[in-house]
Scaffold this active site. Structure first.
Site, mmCIF file in Angstrom:
data_model
loop_
_atom_site.group_PDB
_atom_site.id
_atom_site.type_symbol
_atom_site.label_atom_id
_atom_site.label_comp_id
_atom_site.label_asym_id
_atom_site.label_seq_id
_atom_site.Cartn_x
_atom_site.Cartn_y
_atom_site.Cartn_z
ATOM 1 N N LYS A 186 -8.948 6.149 -1.874
ATOM 2 C CA LYS A 186 -7.563 6.590 -2.013
ATOM 3 C C LYS A 186 -7.041 6.214 -3.400
ATOM 4 O O LYS A 186 -7.587 5.279 -3.985
ATOM 5 C CB LYS A 186 -6.693 5.990 -0.920
ATOM 6 C CG LYS A 186 -6.612 4.451 -0.967
ATOM 7 C CD LYS A 186 -5.264 3.901 -0.705
ATOM 8 C CE LYS A 186 -4.866 3.061 -1.900
ATOM 9 N NZ LYS A 186 -3.767 2.196 -1.788
ATOM 10 N N HIS B 183 -1.914 4.616 3.694
ATOM 11 C CA HIS B 183 -2.082 3.697 4.825
ATOM 12 C C HIS B 183 -1.023 3.852 5.924
ATOM 13 O O HIS B 183 -1.349 3.962 7.105
ATOM 14 C CB HIS B 183 -2.005 2.253 4.324
ATOM 15 C CG HIS B 183 -2.995 1.927 3.253
ATOM 16 N ND1 HIS B 183 -4.280 2.392 3.252
ATOM 17 C CD2 HIS B 183 -2.882 1.152 2.140
ATOM 18 C CE1 HIS B 183 -4.922 1.913 2.189
ATOM 19 N NE2 HIS B 183 -4.096 1.167 1.497
ATOM 20 N N ASP C 66 0.872 4.297 -3.190
ATOM 21 C CA ASP C 66 -0.117 3.245 -2.933
ATOM 22 C C ASP C 66 -0.206 2.912 -1.451
ATOM 23 O O ASP C 66 -1.300 2.709 -0.924
ATOM 24 C CB ASP C 66 0.260 1.989 -3.743
ATOM 25 C CG ASP C 66 -0.736 0.859 -3.556
ATOM 26 O OD1 ASP C 66 -1.952 1.141 -3.625
ATOM 27 O OD2 ASP C 66 -0.316 -0.298 -3.351
HETATM 28 C C1 BG6 Z 1 -4.439 -1.463 -0.989
HETATM 29 C C2 BG6 Z 1 -3.302 -1.325 -1.960
HETATM 30 O O1 BG6 Z 1 -4.937 -0.201 -0.654
HETATM 31 O O2 BG6 Z 1 -3.981 -2.137 0.165
HETATM 32 C C3 BG6 Z 1 -2.768 -2.686 -2.336
HETATM 33 O O3 BG6 Z 1 -3.742 -0.639 -3.125
HETATM 34 C C4 BG6 Z 1 -2.394 -3.469 -1.100
HETATM 35 O O4 BG6 Z 1 -1.667 -2.569 -3.218
HETATM 36 C C5 BG6 Z 1 -3.533 -3.466 -0.087
HETATM 37 O O5 BG6 Z 1 -2.094 -4.788 -1.487
HETATM 38 C C6 BG6 Z 1 -3.081 -4.074 1.231
HETATM 39 O O6 BG6 Z 1 -4.148 -4.137 2.124
HETATM 40 P P1 BG6 Z 1 -4.816 -5.516 2.527
HETATM 41 O O7 BG6 Z 1 -5.808 -5.147 3.541
HETATM 42 O O8 BG6 Z 1 -5.426 -6.059 1.280
HETATM 43 O O9 BG6 Z 1 -3.735 -6.391 3.012
#
Ligand code: BG6
Length: 451
Positions: free
Chosen positions: A133, A225, A220
């Protein structure tokens, strides 16, 4: 096990994504009960010996050492090559034995060029392409990337990676919603006042300006997500968890989802000013290294969405995510309506009851209203609490396992990726047209006071 990937080729082997997420995810997979031997080939433009690359892989695998991870690290190879050159890609593919997964650990613009170059080649049988992504940079670019990919390979050989689909807490929504009689009937506009899906982080930029300053919180986190989390929270029960049924249900609910205000103005954006988080002084976002302040990139975004179907009509879904905040709140809150009538004579509770599924830490809380201490007619709200079981694999490990087992169930299907862009398009347009102000909040606080 029907089929497996024999060789994982990582384009962008020298990049941050490879060392920070991909290799540790691979270590998690290799150390799990699902782990199977494979050859890993790292590819990047820099010159590097096999030995130096092996050291890098070993160091990343050290986070979760296992005999299989050691074996895979010992035989991994490095090929110098440019992912945007068709001849280099052909050379890399010729060196990769067996069934191949080609992983684009590259910035989105480079991935598009690499895919265009790849489309000129005769691809090896069974090859799977894994794309990180963000998938495209807007609806038009996601569509054109999908058309390009479809011209090369069938959908089941295209793997759009989103590690939130590998989070055990997110996958837990399936069991929670569809294996319990008590929740599913409640999940509708009859009983639910609103749903909040929030991913607030205390982490700030963490040296990722090169990527983040062009993405911002909306792209992002929300575009990818959180909309997938919304899909799993709101979709109709699938008949099975097969790739068609599960992804079909997700696509169906996303097709019905839109910005609450059709002009995209049911949204907020803000970026952090200087502040303090846990005693650590943080500069203003715009003063961080590598940030171009004139872009006006948001570090906190909130959108309110509507789902136009029988089940959810009229229920706002509020999606929010940001960085540099004072508290890390990462959860799904299903906020219930008040009871139609509280018998006169019962007192004590105010405000709505809520089902809270926390993604980090992995917990579940359901508010119950019961009689409190002393006077039985004075009510109290208490949470029914449970910890959620941890998955064996990390989130990245889980999606990699699916990729390496040639199972696209947890890959974002092409139409789903397009729906996610369509849903936020009016918001992007309203922001670009300056119709929604860019607010500010001191780092280490809860965000702008008037949101
Ligand atoms: C990522 C984002 O995909 O997901 C980040 O680019 C974010 O900015 C992260 O911090 C959060 O996911 P996790 O699993 O690391 O808490």
């Amino acid at each position: 096990m029907a089929e497996r990937i024999d060789t994982l080729v990582i384009l962008g082997a020298g990049g941050d994504l490879t060392s920070r997420l991909l290799l540790p995810g691979l270590a998690s997979y290799l150390g799990s009960s699902r782990g199977a031997d494979l050859l890993v080939i790292g590819v990047d433009r820099a010159q590097q010996t096999d030995a130096a690359w092996r050291e890098k892989v070993k160091a990343a695998f050290d986070a979760e050492p296992s005999p299989l991870a050691r074996k895979v690290a010992a035989k991994t190879r490095y090929v110098q090559g440019d992912a945007t050159s068709a001849s280099d890609l052909a050379r890399v593919l010729a060196e990769a034995p067996g069934r191949i997964a080609l992983y684009f650990a590259l910035p989105p613009a480079v991935t598009v060029i690499a895919c265009t170059q790849l489309s000129k080649l005769d691809l090896p049988k069974g090859i799977t392409l894994a794309l990180e992504k963000p998938f495209g940079t807007d609806l038009a670019s996601a569509k054109s990337l999908n058309r390009l990919l479809e011209s090369m390979l069938p959908e089941e050989q295209l793997f759009r990676v989103d590690h939130f689909l590998g989070k055990s807490t997110v996958l837990n929504l399936l069991g929670l919603r569809f294996a319990n009689r008590i929740f599913e009937p409640l999940f509708s506009s009859q009983n639910v006042d609103r749903v909040e899906i929030v991913f607030d982080e205390m982490l700030a930029l963490e040296g990722r300006a090169g990527y983040y300053d062009k993405a911002g919180a909306l792209t992002d986190m929300i575009q990818s997500h959180l909309l997938l989390v919304l899909a799993l929270t709101a979709m109709e029960p699938p008949a099975s968890l097969s790739e068609d049924d599960l992804r079909g249900s997700m696509a169906q609910v996303l097709r019905a989802t839109r910005s609450w205000a059709k002009n995209g103005k049911s949204s907020h954006r803000a970026r952090y000013a200087a502040g303090t988080i846990e005693g650590r002084r943080l500069p203003a976002y715009q003063d961080e290294d590598g940030v171009d302040a004139s872009r006006g990139t948001e570090t906190l975004a909130e959108v309110t969405l509507a789902i136009d179907n029988w089940r959810w009509a009229g229920v706002p879904f509020i999606l929010r995510s940001g960085k540099g905040l004072g508290e890390s709140r990462q959860d799904i809150r299903v906020v219930f309506k008040a009871v139609p009538h509280l018998p006169t004579g019962l007192t004590g509770v105010e405000g709505p009851s809520c089902l809270r599924i926390s993604l980090k830490p992995a917990t579940l809380d359901l508010d119950l209203v019961i009689n409190g201490q002393g006077d039985p007619f004075t009510l109290e709200r208490v949470p029914l609490h449970s910890d959620l079981g941890a998955g064996e694999l990390s989130a990245y490990g889980e999606v990699l396992a699916e990729l390496l087992e040639c199972d696209p169930t947890l890959s974002v299907r092409g139409d789903v990726a397009e729906q996610c862009w369509r849903i936020i398009s009016p918001v992007i347009d309203a922001w670009r047209a300056g119709k929604v102000p860019l607010d500010s909040y001191p780092a280490g606080t809860a965000g702008p006071l008037d949101w």
